[in-house]
Design a protein around this motif. Sequence first.
Motif, PDB file in Angstrom:
ATOM      1  N   TRP A  48       0.826  -1.044  -0.046  1.00  0.00           N
ATOM      2  CA  TRP A  48      -0.103   0.052   0.008  1.00  0.00           C
ATOM      3  C   TRP A  48       1.015   1.321   0.016  1.00  0.00           C
ATOM      4  CZ3 TRP A  48      -4.948  -0.754  -0.973  1.00  0.00           C
ATOM      5  CH2 TRP A  48      -5.517  -2.069  -0.636  1.00  0.00           C
ATOM      6  N   ALA A  76      -3.695   3.665  -4.678  1.00  0.00           N
ATOM      7  CA  ALA A  76      -3.325   3.142  -3.477  1.00  0.00           C
ATOM      8  C   ALA A  76      -2.380   1.920  -3.408  1.00  0.00           C
ATOM      9  CB  ALA A  76      -4.279   3.124  -2.343  1.00  0.00           C
ATOM     10  N   PHE A  77      -2.430   1.113  -4.175  1.00  0.00           N
ATOM     11  CA  PHE A  77      -1.825  -0.373  -4.328  1.00  0.00           C
ATOM     12  C   PHE A  77      -0.668  -0.033  -5.220  1.00  0.00           C
ATOM     13  CE2 PHE A  77      -1.071  -4.835  -5.424  1.00  0.00           C
ATOM     14  CZ  PHE A  77      -1.328  -5.395  -4.317  1.00  0.00           C
TER      15      PHE A  77
END
Length: 313
Positions: A55, A306-307
Amino acid sequence: MSNPDDGGIGYWLRWQVAICAFIVVGPGVAAACIIIKKSRAAETLYYSDLWKSCWRCLNPLYLLVFRAFALVCLAPVLYGVAAVDGIFTYYFYTQWTFTLVMVYFALGTVISAYGCYWESQNQSPSGAGTAEASLFLETGLDDIDKGGRGIRGTDETVQLKAGFWGYLMLTVYQTCGGAVILTDIVFWCLLLPFQSDEHFHLDVLMGCIHSLNVAFLILDTILNNLPFPWFGFLYFVLWSCVYMVFQWALHVGGISGWPYEFLELNTPWAPLWYFAIAVVHVPFYGMYVLLVKAKYSLLPKWFPGAFVSRSYH
């Protein structure tokens, strides 16, 4: 003459014993040979994979805190079980696996702590990170060969190839993935409902030791950036084979009774049970492979900003 049911010589001369022995030893030897031959072709692992999260906005300190918290939570459970069972604590596969999960979180905590410290030093104005990196590489936690093959450059940073401790952590992680699924599913779906033994009544300790292991490992999987290829299945097989050999050695040494009824050799159905145990390793490990594949295929689509993708591998 010894009673063939009491573990004497007659017990080991049954026809099914040789078949079961082959089912136990054969996969273990094959797994070990393939690991030795093919380990160099395994997926490349970089040091940042070990302690940075998948993340983007999650500070690595949070992963460090989580791993330390998991270790602290698991330790009292194992201690409680050991206080009840004493020397027979490691008579059961569950305790073997539970301890292995703790080893993973112990390695993860130490490596995460060093990674966070190393990053803070690299980002300091004094540039002290150079000396720290050299010390780190000398201790074997990361290695860079003289030809530079251990370094991979990206647009943002330099990727350092993981060394012995990094690959050990990955090996333990992949072994744990299959083992926790096996222990928890077998306990909740097979042993607890059908086996009437004093060790298989449900209490707080039994519930925790057959649930916290998989819960913490899955949470770590959601947070970490580690691969989980099918190659790790070999480590899982080897782990189970070592446990089975350990059990047979105890039985040959005169310790009566098997920890699980389906290990009993005094039945013509024993080869079928042993074969079934061997076969179920595939779907149990496959469940964790699917979990990790779903993570790396679905989460980038659901959280594109976000990943962090593992595309550089």
